[in-house]
Design an enzyme around this catalytic site. Structure first.
Site, PDB file in Angstrom:
ATOM      1  N   ARG A 170       0.735  -1.203   0.024  1.00  0.00           N
ATOM      2  CA  ARG A 170      -0.312   0.031   0.128  1.00  0.00           C
ATOM      3  C   ARG A 170       0.696   1.186  -0.181  1.00  0.00           C
ATOM      4  O   ARG A 170       1.538   1.547   1.254  1.00  0.00           O
ATOM      5  CB  ARG A 170      -1.080   0.182   1.461  1.00  0.00           C
ATOM      6  CG  ARG A 170      -2.313   1.528   1.691  1.00  0.00           C
ATOM      7  CD  ARG A 170      -2.756   0.604   2.203  1.00  0.00           C
ATOM      8  NE  ARG A 170      -2.422   1.448   3.121  1.00  0.00           N
ATOM      9  CZ  ARG A 170      -3.758   1.357   4.727  1.00  0.00           C
ATOM     10  NH1 ARG A 170      -4.797   1.435   4.399  1.00  0.00           N
ATOM     11  NH2 ARG A 170      -2.932   1.522   5.398  1.00  0.00           N
ATOM     12  N   ASP A 449      -3.884   3.292  14.259  1.00  0.00           N
ATOM     13  CA  ASP A 449      -3.197   3.306  13.715  1.00  0.00           C
ATOM     14  C   ASP A 449      -2.636   4.763  13.250  1.00  0.00           C
ATOM     15  O   ASP A 449      -4.372   5.421  13.558  1.00  0.00           O
ATOM     16  CB  ASP A 449      -2.724   2.992  12.622  1.00  0.00           C
ATOM     17  CG  ASP A 449      -4.373   2.508  11.122  1.00  0.00           C
ATOM     18  OD1 ASP A 449      -5.083   2.774  11.589  1.00  0.00           O
ATOM     19  OD2 ASP A 449      -3.899   1.598  10.410  1.00  0.00           O
TER      20      ASP A 449
END
Length: 534
Positions: A170, A449
């Site tokens: 990603r 996160d």
């Protein structure tokens, strides 16, 4: 120092401002930077135009407009078409693990009993220059299977097993720059940097290993942004002599606007798309962000915004229906829980929540799911193995008929003082870790996160902006929120003890205060925080 690369400064076209990183010359190669330069010069102007379009769209939402399915693309939604077939190692994605690109994480994740590993340069990686460059080196070593890691404390040596998970990378989102690299005096897109360096260095080795360059694409807000990625893929494949369609991508549907353009996003990437993913945490953040100035869209406590709520359940159903109609995989979201080793009863409760979440996803028709810890793989597999098939593309969900109202119907649960204080603690502690170079942080038995930290600060901003009243009757004023922040900082200091002075807690608190108190909402907390990274 990488002399071959850094001497390009003299030509005035490409400059690297980051301090030299050990072994950087193995990834900051002339071919990789040449591809980056080509992509930047060809596509960066379009990227900036699309970011400007985001700002204009926000103005429309602030003025009272609501998202809607686009009239001009109705034929795409109506017509019968399907995406290209995906490679064999992407046919079965029942369980995927995600995590940052540090060396030990990559080894453990690839060795985990899962089908795929998403190596994340985005929400779970703090984008310091050493983290980004070392991450590219680590992935290169993983692909050629030379990667090892020796733990200095335990003296344990980590290395890859014979069987490893399929690797998916990603890159960072379109909104971010890589400030350490400029081309023609202009910062490069972090998306293009992450993509170009990884793709140029590894596509040949990936082919030799029987796999390919696979990507997760984050935070898209429109099909035009998907079109840009598709054009980048075509240009990169043409530049390296690869057959078009070699690159495969899965798009995270993690913004409310993208939810209204799922068909169109699949269509734009139809030669390169593998599927869509329910990026639930960023999706909730996006919902708050896009409707931040609309009092009727105030959300309750983060803990109350669960996937059984109508607007989130509708989003899931629409994604599955849309993907399967087009032959694309519909991936489920992240289980943020992590095993609690020192408390058996709390651990069982956490695992029960994961089990229920994964069974919900499997029964809805998802083809796979995400976990943050290898210890959850067995539970996730149990949920998806019940179908006895590598995917559930046969579940078309023709029974589902959804409207725009379904995607916008918010829950009416409470806003509590406990929820407010939890948001403060998580937001500040995550930001402190991020400023210290760690983007994936275990807090209160959850793996946090940037996406979950964004929810915390966005909710506090939204509640203050609209003068929310807590369940105990307290009006959430700026003064009350400021006092609560000070109290929670005292609590954090007591909790972390001597680490407080060595951490970035005071700086994190200053940044966090601005994020929740400023009258102007910052689009991403990582934008001002990035300026504070070396």
């Amino acid at each position: 120092m990488n002399t071959a690369v850094r001497n390009q400064k003299a030509a005035g076209t490409l400059e690297i401002f980051g301090s030299p990183v050990h072994r950087e010359d193995e990834v900051l190669t002339k071919p990789a930077l040449a591809l980056l330069k080509t992509l930047h010069q060809q596509f960066n102007a379009r990227r900036l135009e699309l970011l400007a379009a985001r700002a204009r769209r926000q103005g429309d939402l602030d003025s009272g407009e609501l998202p809607h399915f686009l009239a001009e693309t109705a034929s795409i939604r109506k017509d019968s078409w399907r995406v290209a077939t995906v490679p064999s190692d992407l046919q079965d994605r029942r369980v995927e693990i995600t995590g940052p690109v540090d060396r030990k994480m990559i080894i453990n994740a690839l060795n985990a009993p899962v089908e795929a590993f998403m190596a994340d340069f985005e929400d779970s990686t703090s984008p310091t220059w050493p983290n980004i460059v070392s991450g590219q080196i680590n992935l290169r070593d993983a692909i050629d299977r030379s990667i090892t890691f020796a733990d200095a404390n335990t003296r344990k040596v980590y290395k890859l097993q014979e069987r490893t998970a399929t690797l998916i990378v990603r890159p960072r989102g379109w909104h971010l720059n890589e400030k350490h690299v400029q081309i023609d005096g202009e910062p490069v897109s972090a998306s293009l940097f992450d993509f170009a360096i990884y793709f140029a260095n590894n596509h040949e080795a990936l082919a030799r290993a029987g796999t390919g360059p696979y990507f997760y694409l984050p935070k898209l807000e429109s099909h035009l942004e998907a079109r840009l990625w598709n054009d980048v893929f075509i240009a990169a494949q043409d530049a390296t002599g690869l057959k078009r369609g070699t690159i495969k991508a899965t798009v995270l549907i993690e913004t409310i606007l993208a939810a209204f353009e799922m068909d169109e996003i699949l269509f734009e990437l139809r030669e390169h798309i593998a599927g869509l993913n329910c990026g639930r945490w960023d999706y909730i953040f996006s919902f708050i962000k896009k409707f931040r100035n609309r009092a009727e869209f105030v959300l309750p406590d983060r803990s109350a915004v669960t996937m059984d709520k109508h607007f989130l359940k509708s989003y899931v159903q629409l994604l599955i229906k849309t993907c399967h109609r087009r032959g694309a995989h519909a991936m489920g979201g992240m289980a943020a829980q992590i095993p609690i080793r020192d408390n058996p009863s709390a651990n069982e409760a956490a695992l029960a929540r994961v089990r229920a979440d994964k069974e919900r996803e499997a029964s809805a028709g998802h083809d796979g799911t995400w976990i943050a810890h290898p210890g959850l793989a067995e539970i996730a597999h149990a949920a998806f193995n019940a179908s006895r098939a590598p995917n559930q593309l046969h579940i078309l969900r023709d029974d589902i008929q959804l409207t725009a109202d379904d995607l916008l119907r918010i829950p009416k649960d409470e806003i509590t003082e406990g929820g407010m204080r939890h948001n403060i603690r998580v937001g500040v502690q995550y930001l402190a870790a991020w400023l210290n170079g760690s983007g994936c942080v275990p807090l209160y038995h959850l793996m946090e996160d940037a996406a979950t930290a964004e929810i915390c600060r966005a909710q506090l901003w939204q509640w203050r902006r609209h003068g929310a009243r807590l369940s105990n009757g307290q009006l959430l004023t700026e003064e009350f929120l400021g006092a609560a922040l000070a109290e929670e900082m005292d609590q954090i200091q007591r909790t972390v003890g001597s680490d407080y002075a060595n951490g970035q807690y005071k700086l994190a608190a200053d940044v966090f205060r601005r994020l929740i108190m400023d009258e102007t909402f910052e689009e991403f907390l990582t934008l001002p925080a990035y300026d504070l990274l070396p």
